[in-house]
Structure formats: C-alpha cells, structure tokens
Scaffold this motif. Structure first.
Motif, PDB file in Angstrom:
ATOM      1  N   ASP A  31     -10.581   6.732  -6.897  1.00 38.08           N
ATOM      2  CA  ASP A  31      -9.956   5.554  -7.480  1.00 38.08           C
ATOM      3  C   ASP A  31      -9.830   5.803  -8.977  1.00 38.08           C
ATOM      4  O   ASP A  31     -10.784   6.271  -9.609  1.00 38.08           O
ATOM      5  CB  ASP A  31     -10.815   4.310  -7.237  1.00 38.08           C
ATOM      6  CG  ASP A  31     -10.766   3.829  -5.794  1.00 38.08           C
ATOM      7  OD1 ASP A  31      -9.905   4.288  -5.040  1.00 38.08           O
ATOM      8  OD2 ASP A  31     -11.617   2.991  -5.433  1.00 38.08           O
ATOM      9  N   LEU A  32      -8.671   5.493  -9.540  1.00 39.36           N
ATOM     10  CA  LEU A  32      -8.466   5.730 -10.968  1.00 39.36           C
ATOM     11  C   LEU A  32      -7.565   4.657 -11.553  1.00 39.36           C
ATOM     12  O   LEU A  32      -6.912   3.899 -10.823  1.00 39.36           O
ATOM     13  CB  LEU A  32      -7.892   7.119 -11.221  1.00 39.36           C
ATOM     14  CG  LEU A  32      -6.557   7.504 -10.565  1.00 39.36           C
ATOM     15  CD1 LEU A  32      -5.365   7.021 -11.396  1.00 39.36           C
ATOM     16  CD2 LEU A  32      -6.467   9.001 -10.367  1.00 39.36           C
ATOM     17  N   THR A  33      -7.558   4.590 -12.855  1.00 44.09           N
ATOM     18  CA  THR A  33      -6.676   3.688 -13.587  1.00 44.09           C
ATOM     19  C   THR A  33      -5.782   4.512 -14.501  1.00 44.09           C
ATOM     20  O   THR A  33      -6.259   5.406 -15.193  1.00 44.09           O
ATOM     21  CB  THR A  33      -7.491   2.680 -14.419  1.00 44.09           C
ATOM     22  OG1 THR A  33      -8.276   1.883 -13.538  1.00 44.09           O
ATOM     23  CG2 THR A  33      -6.579   1.772 -15.225  1.00 44.09           C
ATOM     24  N   PHE A  34      -4.481   4.232 -14.481  1.00 47.30           N
ATOM     25  CA  PHE A  34      -3.536   4.904 -15.371  1.00 47.30           C
ATOM     26  C   PHE A  34      -2.564   3.875 -15.924  1.00 47.30           C
ATOM     27  O   PHE A  34      -1.944   3.113 -15.161  1.00 47.30           O
ATOM     28  CB  PHE A  34      -2.765   6.007 -14.626  1.00 47.30           C
ATOM     29  CG  PHE A  34      -1.652   6.610 -15.429  1.00 47.30           C
ATOM     30  CD1 PHE A  34      -1.926   7.391 -16.550  1.00 47.30           C
ATOM     31  CD2 PHE A  34      -0.328   6.386 -15.085  1.00 47.30           C
ATOM     32  CE1 PHE A  34      -0.902   7.926 -17.317  1.00 47.30           C
ATOM     33  CE2 PHE A  34       0.712   6.924 -15.832  1.00 47.30           C
ATOM     34  CZ  PHE A  34       0.415   7.690 -16.956  1.00 47.30           C
ATOM     35  N   ASP A  35      -2.448   3.841 -17.234  1.00 48.93           N
ATOM     36  CA  ASP A  35      -1.517   2.954 -17.925  1.00 48.93           C
ATOM     37  C   ASP A  35      -1.706   1.497 -17.488  1.00 48.93           C
ATOM     38  O   ASP A  35      -0.730   0.747 -17.312  1.00 48.93           O
ATOM     39  CB  ASP A  35      -0.076   3.407 -17.663  1.00 48.93           C
ATOM     40  CG  ASP A  35       0.912   2.836 -18.677  1.00 48.93           C
ATOM     41  OD1 ASP A  35       0.476   2.471 -19.782  1.00 48.93           O
ATOM     42  OD2 ASP A  35       2.118   2.748 -18.342  1.00 48.93           O
ATOM     43  N   GLY A  36      -2.967   1.106 -17.277  1.00 48.53           N
ATOM     44  CA  GLY A  36      -3.290  -0.266 -16.952  1.00 48.53           C
ATOM     45  C   GLY A  36      -3.168  -0.641 -15.492  1.00 48.53           C
ATOM     46  O   GLY A  36      -3.428  -1.790 -15.121  1.00 48.53           O
ATOM     47  N   ASN A  37      -2.794   0.308 -14.629  1.00 51.01           N
ATOM     48  CA  ASN A  37      -2.648   0.043 -13.197  1.00 51.01           C
ATOM     49  C   ASN A  37      -3.666   0.853 -12.398  1.00 51.01           C
ATOM     50  O   ASN A  37      -4.049   1.949 -12.789  1.00 51.01           O
ATOM     51  CB  ASN A  37      -1.224   0.382 -12.733  1.00 51.01           C
ATOM     52  CG  ASN A  37      -0.192  -0.537 -13.347  1.00 51.01           C
ATOM     53  OD1 ASN A  37      -0.260  -1.757 -13.191  1.00 51.01           O
ATOM     54  ND2 ASN A  37       0.756   0.041 -14.082  1.00 51.01           N
ATOM     55  N   ARG A  38      -4.083   0.295 -11.274  1.00 55.37           N
ATOM     56  CA  ARG A  38      -5.131   0.893 -10.450  1.00 55.37           C
ATOM     57  C   ARG A  38      -4.524   1.586  -9.232  1.00 55.37           C
ATOM     58  O   ARG A  38      -3.629   1.035  -8.585  1.00 55.37           O
ATOM     59  CB  ARG A  38      -6.137  -0.177 -10.014  1.00 55.37           C
ATOM     60  CG  ARG A  38      -6.753  -0.941 -11.179  1.00 55.37           C
ATOM     61  CD  ARG A  38      -7.851  -1.902 -10.714  1.00 55.37           C
ATOM     62  NE  ARG A  38      -7.392  -2.810  -9.676  1.00 55.37           N
ATOM     63  CZ  ARG A  38      -6.761  -3.960  -9.903  1.00 55.37           C
ATOM     64  NH1 ARG A  38      -6.465  -4.308 -11.151  1.00 55.37           N
ATOM     65  NH2 ARG A  38      -6.413  -4.741  -8.906  1.00 55.37           N
ATOM     66  N   TYR A  39      -5.042   2.761  -8.940  1.00 54.20           N
ATOM     67  CA  TYR A  39      -4.543   3.561  -7.824  1.00 54.20           C
ATOM     68  C   TYR A  39      -5.703   4.199  -7.068  1.00 54.20           C
ATOM     69  O   TYR A  39      -6.774   4.426  -7.637  1.00 54.20           O
ATOM     70  CB  TYR A  39      -3.634   4.696  -8.322  1.00 54.20           C
ATOM     71  CG  TYR A  39      -2.439   4.240  -9.115  1.00 54.20           C
ATOM     72  CD1 TYR A  39      -1.245   3.910  -8.491  1.00 54.20           C
ATOM     73  CD2 TYR A  39      -2.504   4.148 -10.511  1.00 54.20           C
ATOM     74  CE1 TYR A  39      -0.135   3.503  -9.229  1.00 54.20           C
ATOM     75  CE2 TYR A  39      -1.402   3.731 -11.245  1.00 54.20           C
ATOM     76  CZ  TYR A  39      -0.220   3.408 -10.603  1.00 54.20           C
ATOM     77  OH  TYR A  39       0.860   3.008 -11.339  1.00 54.20           O
ATOM     78  N   THR A  40      -5.468   4.521  -5.803  1.00 52.05           N
ATOM     79  CA  THR A  40      -6.306   5.464  -5.077  1.00 52.05           C
ATOM     80  C   THR A  40      -5.468   6.714  -4.850  1.00 52.05           C
ATOM     81  O   THR A  40      -4.331   6.627  -4.365  1.00 52.05           O
ATOM     82  CB  THR A  40      -6.785   4.896  -3.743  1.00 52.05           C
ATOM     83  OG1 THR A  40      -7.576   3.734  -3.985  1.00 52.05           O
ATOM     84  CG2 THR A  40      -7.644   5.923  -3.001  1.00 52.05           C
ATOM     85  N   VAL A  41      -6.018   7.857  -5.224  1.00 49.56           N
ATOM     86  CA  VAL A  41      -5.304   9.129  -5.153  1.00 49.56           C
ATOM     87  C   VAL A  41      -6.103  10.092  -4.283  1.00 49.56           C
ATOM     88  O   VAL A  41      -7.305  10.273  -4.484  1.00 49.56           O
ATOM     89  CB  VAL A  41      -5.106   9.719  -6.565  1.00 49.56           C
ATOM     90  CG1 VAL A  41      -4.510  11.115  -6.492  1.00 49.56           C
ATOM     91  CG2 VAL A  41      -4.215   8.804  -7.402  1.00 49.56           C
ATOM     92  N   CYS A  42      -5.438  10.696  -3.312  1.00 49.26           N
ATOM     93  CA  CYS A  42      -6.070  11.690  -2.444  1.00 49.26           C
ATOM     94  C   CYS A  42      -5.329  13.011  -2.596  1.00 49.26           C
ATOM     95  O   CYS A  42      -4.120  13.085  -2.362  1.00 49.26           O
ATOM     96  CB  CYS A  42      -6.053  11.240  -0.985  1.00 49.26           C
ATOM     97  SG  CYS A  42      -7.133   9.824  -0.645  1.00 49.26           S
ATOM     98  N   GLU A  43      -6.064  14.028  -2.993  1.00 50.86           N
ATOM     99  CA  GLU A  43      -5.477  15.346  -3.222  1.00 50.86           C
ATOM    100  C   GLU A  43      -5.850  16.285  -2.079  1.00 50.86           C
ATOM    101  O   GLU A  43      -7.009  16.357  -1.668  1.00 50.86           O
ATOM    102  CB  GLU A  43      -5.948  15.916  -4.557  1.00 50.86           C
ATOM    103  CG  GLU A  43      -5.284  17.232  -4.905  1.00 50.86           C
ATOM    104  CD  GLU A  43      -5.278  17.519  -6.392  1.00 50.86           C
ATOM    105  OE1 GLU A  43      -5.068  18.699  -6.750  1.00 50.86           O
ATOM    106  OE2 GLU A  43      -5.476  16.582  -7.197  1.00 50.86           O
ATOM    107  N   VAL A  44      -4.851  17.005  -1.588  1.00 47.35           N
ATOM    108  CA  VAL A  44      -5.024  17.903  -0.443  1.00 47.35           C
ATOM    109  C   VAL A  44      -4.628  19.313  -0.845  1.00 47.35           C
ATOM    110  O   VAL A  44      -3.573  19.522  -1.455  1.00 47.35           O
ATOM    111  CB  VAL A  44      -4.160  17.433   0.757  1.00 47.35           C
ATOM    112  CG1 VAL A  44      -4.286  18.411   1.917  1.00 47.35           C
ATOM    113  CG2 VAL A  44      -4.556  16.021   1.189  1.00 47.35           C
ATOM    114  N   ASP A  45      -5.461  20.272  -0.508  1.00 47.46           N
ATOM    115  CA  ASP A  45      -5.145  21.691  -0.689  1.00 47.46           C
ATOM    116  C   ASP A  45      -4.440  22.166   0.574  1.00 47.46           C
ATOM    117  O   ASP A  45      -5.070  22.369   1.611  1.00 47.46           O
ATOM    118  CB  ASP A  45      -6.430  22.482  -0.928  1.00 47.46           C
ATOM    119  CG  ASP A  45      -6.179  23.968  -1.148  1.00 47.46           C
ATOM    120  OD1 ASP A  45      -5.041  24.437  -0.919  1.00 47.46           O
ATOM    121  OD2 ASP A  45      -7.122  24.674  -1.537  1.00 47.46           O
TER     122      ASP A  45
END
Length: 249
Positions: A31-45
């Motif tokens: 879970d992260l915040t960027f430019d005031g907005n909240r996101y869940t990001v999942c990175e896959v190799d």
C-alpha cells in the motif's frame, strides 16, 4: 458494457505508505501514497511467476469470483497468490475486446473507436508470453502481428511510450476507483495497481509514469475493480467479474 453501481472498497488506514509489504515468490504487494492518492500496488517478476488469465472453468461456466478460481486450483495442489480483474466485459461476462486464454481465442481484436472508456483510443492489449508480459497499443499490436499465449484487450491506454494518453486532462473531475497494469520495456516487470480512493485518469496514469517509471500502462476498469492479495490480507468479494489475471503457485 457492464458498469456496476456498487463500489467494493477495502478498509484503508492513514494515508502514509508503504504500510504493508509481503512477498510470495515472485509477487510483492504494497500500500502506498502518491501525489495525495492511495493505491495498492502488486509487482510481479514475469521471468519467475506464472501469470495466467481466467474466464471460464472446464465446463464453460464463467468463474466470476476469486473464490471460484481458488476452488478449481485446489485439487491440482495450486494456489492463487494474486489476482485482479483484467479488462472490460459485457453483461453476460463475455470480453469486450480481444481475449486469448492458453492459446485459444474467444474474442477478436477491436481496432476502431467506440463508446465508453474501452473505445477511448488509443486503447491496448495486455499480452502474456513465456517469461514476459507486455502492454501494447492496439494498432501497434495488430500491425506487428505479435503472438500471445494469452491476451486481454482493454482501454484506454494510460501510458504510451512514456507519455500519458493525450486526452487525459489534469483538471478533470471524473474520479473513480480504478485499476490497471504497466510493464517494463523488457517485459520482465509487471505492476498491477488499484486505487484506494477515487482518482482521475490523469492521476492514475501519472502513478505508472512518474512513480512506477513504466513506459507502457493499460487501464482495466473502474468501480468494478477488485484485488486478491492474500499476502496483505485482502481478497475483495462481490458481484461476478469477467476476465481475471492472476499468479498461480
């Protein structure tokens, strides 16, 4: 094209990030915040993970739910360690555009403009091949003649060759929960994101371009967006979905 009135929102904490981090082999979610907005990001190799598309079971019935996919995998001793909805669909859950699963094509490529977000050209194709995944702009995909093991078409494109979609407006007021996918130039890094608050296309595209540093990204859908990420304790339930992309271990 199906558009649901229901929002399925996760419980979120304070807007500081990352607040969660976990790894399951080649998948990590934060879970992260960027430019005031909240996101869940999942990175896959993609060189290590088994990315797959899911639509119908072996009887031809639409899975519709993450739990249905999990139940189908369990007898094989397999686990769904990540999944998200993967493209727009009609009321009967048929894909709107190109859909290929394990080499079998169910729906053809649609190259022309049309109604809704899908037809907001340029749109694109999320293409799975051995050891890699790529986002292609639809006409470039058609003209090159790329062969995908699995593929799903959606739209609009969020990032095209490092630039935001030309019709995204910084001052837009059209904000929704949104999800999408971005890929690196070599196809090894695949990043799925879902917003945790309503965002505009410009804000969502900027996440992929400016924070995730990905040259290509594709929008999957809006309020119907859902995420299965058990490593951070999240698996969204609700109404039936159409195409789903996931990682199987």
């Amino acid at each position: 094209m199906l558009r649901a009135a229901l929002w399925v929102l996760p419980v979120v904490g304070p807007a500081i990030g990352p607040v969660h981090a976990a790894d399951s082999a080649a998948v990590s979610c934060d879970d992260l915040t960027f430019d005031g907005n909240r996101y869940t990001v999942c990175e896959v190799d993609a060189t290590r993970a088994q990315l797959k598309l899911f639509l119908r079971d072996d009887k031809g019935q639409v899975y519709g739910h993450f739990s249905s996919i999990e139940a189908a995998l369990e007898p094989e001793g397999k686990e769904l360690v990540f999944a998200t909805n993967a493209g727009m669909y009609h009321a009967n859950r048929d894909p709107v555009g190109l859909y290929i699963e394990d080499g079998k094509q169910e729906m053809r490529l649609i190259p022309n403009a049309g109604p809704g977000n899908f037809g907001l050209l340029p749109n694109g194709v999320f293409c799975l091949r051995q050891g890699r995944a790529d986002v292609f702009e639809t006409l470039a995909f058609r003209d090159v003649g790329t062969t995908c093991t699995s593929a799903t078409q959606s739209g609009p494109m969020l990032v095209i060759d490092g630039e935001l979609h030309p019709r995204f407006l910084p001052n837009s007021t059209s904000a929704y929960i949104r999800n999408g996918v971005g890929t690196s130039a070599d196809g090894s890094r695949v990043v799925f994101a879902i917003s945790r608050n309503a965002v505009t296309f410009h804000q969502f595209g900027s996440l992929f371009r400016d924070h995730l540093k990905l040259p290509s990204a594709l929008y999957f859908d809006g309020n119907i967006s859902r995420l299965h990420a058990p490593q951070i304790g999240r698996s969204d339930a609700g109404f039936m979905m159409g195409p789903v992309v996931g990682v199987v271990e």
